[in-house]
Design an enzyme around this catalytic site. Sequence first.
Site, PDB file in Angstrom:
ATOM      1  N   GLU A 102       0.356  -1.120   0.021  1.00 27.06           N
ATOM      2  CA  GLU A 102      -0.140  -0.348   0.171  1.00 27.06           C
ATOM      3  C   GLU A 102       0.467   1.781  -0.175  1.00 27.06           C
ATOM      4  O   GLU A 102       1.544   1.358   1.526  1.00 27.06           O
ATOM      5  CB  GLU A 102      -1.341  -0.039   1.508  1.00 27.06           C
ATOM      6  CG  GLU A 102      -1.885   1.209   1.317  1.00 27.06           C
ATOM      7  CD  GLU A 102      -2.722   1.370   2.140  1.00 27.06           C
ATOM      8  OE1 GLU A 102      -3.062   0.308   2.939  1.00 27.06           O
ATOM      9  OE2 GLU A 102      -3.713   1.972   3.159  1.00 27.06           O
ATOM     10  N   LYS A 297      -7.538  -0.136  11.213  1.00 28.50           N
ATOM     11  CA  LYS A 297      -6.398  -1.471   9.920  1.00 28.50           C
ATOM     12  C   LYS A 297      -5.454  -0.536   9.759  1.00 28.50           C
ATOM     13  O   LYS A 297      -4.022  -1.085   9.218  1.00 28.50           O
ATOM     14  CB  LYS A 297      -7.690  -1.080   8.770  1.00 28.50           C
ATOM     15  CG  LYS A 297      -7.552  -1.981   7.246  1.00 28.50           C
ATOM     16  CD  LYS A 297      -6.755  -0.541   6.527  1.00 28.50           C
ATOM     17  CE  LYS A 297      -6.077  -1.428   5.812  1.00 28.50           C
ATOM     18  NZ  LYS A 297      -5.205  -0.557   4.865  1.00 28.50           N
ATOM     19  N   ASP A 313       4.286 -14.180  11.861  1.00 29.05           N
ATOM     20  CA  ASP A 313       3.043 -14.878  11.042  1.00 29.05           C
ATOM     21  C   ASP A 313       1.299 -13.851  11.403  1.00 29.05           C
ATOM     22  O   ASP A 313       1.371 -13.896  12.708  1.00 29.05           O
ATOM     23  CB  ASP A 313       2.133 -16.747  12.045  1.00 29.05           C
ATOM     24  CG  ASP A 313       1.031 -16.925  11.911  1.00 29.05           C
ATOM     25  OD1 ASP A 313      -0.058 -16.247  10.533  1.00 29.05           O
ATOM     26  OD2 ASP A 313       0.099 -18.157  12.166  1.00 29.05           O
ATOM     27  N   HIS A 410      -2.282  10.729  -0.064  1.00 31.89           N
ATOM     28  CA  HIS A 410      -2.113   9.501   0.156  1.00 31.89           C
ATOM     29  C   HIS A 410      -2.444   9.772  -1.669  1.00 31.89           C
ATOM     30  O   HIS A 410      -1.708   8.631  -2.780  1.00 31.89           O
ATOM     31  CB  HIS A 410      -3.718   9.076   0.012  1.00 31.89           C
ATOM     32  CG  HIS A 410      -4.292   7.910  -0.038  1.00 31.89           C
ATOM     33  ND1 HIS A 410      -3.343   6.345   0.546  1.00 31.89           N
ATOM     34  CD2 HIS A 410      -4.653   6.894  -1.027  1.00 31.89           C
ATOM     35  CE1 HIS A 410      -3.963   5.150   0.119  1.00 31.89           C
ATOM     36  NE2 HIS A 410      -4.135   5.693  -0.714  1.00 31.89           N
TER      37      HIS A 410
HETATM   38  C1  MEV Z   1      -5.260   3.420   5.116  1.00 31.08           C
HETATM   39  O1  MEV Z   1      -4.981   2.043   5.035  1.00 31.08           O
HETATM   40  C2  MEV Z   1      -5.565   3.537   6.443  1.00 31.08           C
HETATM   41  C3  MEV Z   1      -6.635   5.032   6.930  1.00 31.08           C
HETATM   42  O2  MEV Z   1      -8.230   4.665   6.574  1.00 31.08           O
HETATM   43  C4  MEV Z   1      -6.892   4.507   8.573  1.00 31.08           C
HETATM   44  C5  MEV Z   1      -8.330   5.633   9.650  1.00 31.08           C
HETATM   45  O3  MEV Z   1      -8.580   5.962   8.901  1.00 31.08           O
HETATM   46  O4  MEV Z   1      -7.018   5.779  10.945  1.00 31.08           O
HETATM   47  C6  MEV Z   1      -5.987   6.152   6.875  1.00 31.08           C
END
Ligand code: MEV
Length: 456
Positions: A102, A297, A313, A410
Amino acid sequence: MYLNNNCIFVHSKLASKMTKPITGFSRLTKKQKIDWLAETYLKDSPEDVAVLRQYWNEDSRLQQLHDEFTENTLSNFYLPFGLAPNFLINGDLLAIPMAIEESSVIAAASKAAKFWGSRGGFKAEVIDTKKIGQVHFNFFGNKQKLESFFETVKPKLIEAVKPITRNMEKRGGGVLAIKLKDKTAEIANYYQLHCEFETKDSMGANFINSCLEKFAEVFQDEAQNYADFSSEEKDIEIIMSILSNYVPECLVRAEVSCPVEELNENKDINGEDFAKKFIQAVNIAEVEPYRAVTHNKGIMNGIDAVVLATGNDFRAVESGIHAYAARNGKYSSLTHASLENGIFKFWIEIPLALGTVGGLTSLHPLVKLALDILQKPSAKELMKVVAVAGLAQNFAAINSLTTTGIQQGHMKMHLMNILNQHNATEAEKKSLTQHFTTHTVTHSSAVEELKKLRNS
Ligand code: MEV
């Protein structure tokens, strides 16, 4: 594929191919497997076969090593292996290797490392390293008699695994405890041997599972000879013996803190306002599961990348961490933040069962290299690095989300992916990177600008 009256209908073209299952696939050579795949699913396309071959390593020994990591290997699946430098952790300056596809993740980690590097760095501590495994069994009889039997047999269980635990004990690990747990309130006749282990620098899955299977065998055999048991009680039924990837007592904490006025990097917002907004963003993830999942995430972006690069793992780590995030009955944030007496504090606490010996650590050349980059860490030191990577990632994400939004940064990183997709030349990439320093990147704007450039 679609669902109708509880039946699954598979697209008919595919279904006709799938009416003939293959037997003995695993015994075919790699070439035969690829031929079968090409003929059955890829319309014998030489281009598709070429893609598989393109990713073979020309060093045949290295390729064989990868072929043998798992079963039915056809090719290799690359992930970028990158580096996030400048992580000051407990006074040591480390560069963290990360395996991740990513865009923005490594850039964000590096940015957070630089920010906190000039504000005292990250402090990390391992709280505990206890791992868990369970023998699940059914017992049909008197619970008091089972408890007495358990106390009698416990030393024999410990003795029986000595050949497995001897080396681990030399390194300071071994079996810490075996407890009998009554689970009959949840499932009739169901009990557990709930076992605790210390596995030092190894992740310990094989060690724990071998001990558990031996415990189960001896437990079952000894029951057969236990005089106080009725014939029904003697027949203990072992359901399964397996480690748990839920390790709430294999715990690490990482933290950053600074006087609130030092949170002043962004000219548009003062330190205190930044801290308040940041803390509310964390509080939202603490109370709102929809946000918590995305928040966590982002943390896993950092954690998984280091876990993967160091040959650990990541599925075990993922499931253990998410279970921990839900330990109070509601899925919640793994990080927390506070502002007290003018000090902003931001921390993470996560369970992590990691290894720096055994498994892939000495087999996979890039894993070995990743551990060398990290100065050959112990499992405890690696736990700290991984927790810090997660915290840094979350700091960077919330920083962007509560100020500029994430799309600005991004999409700039994403620009390169879009240009690569359209086979942009180096000159085109340079020109368009320049253009998009002052324009907003979207997929269509990037493609349009590339077209314009090519037509001009
Ligand atoms: C993207 O991979 C992760 C984010 O969505 C995490 C978040 O919103 O805190 C930017």
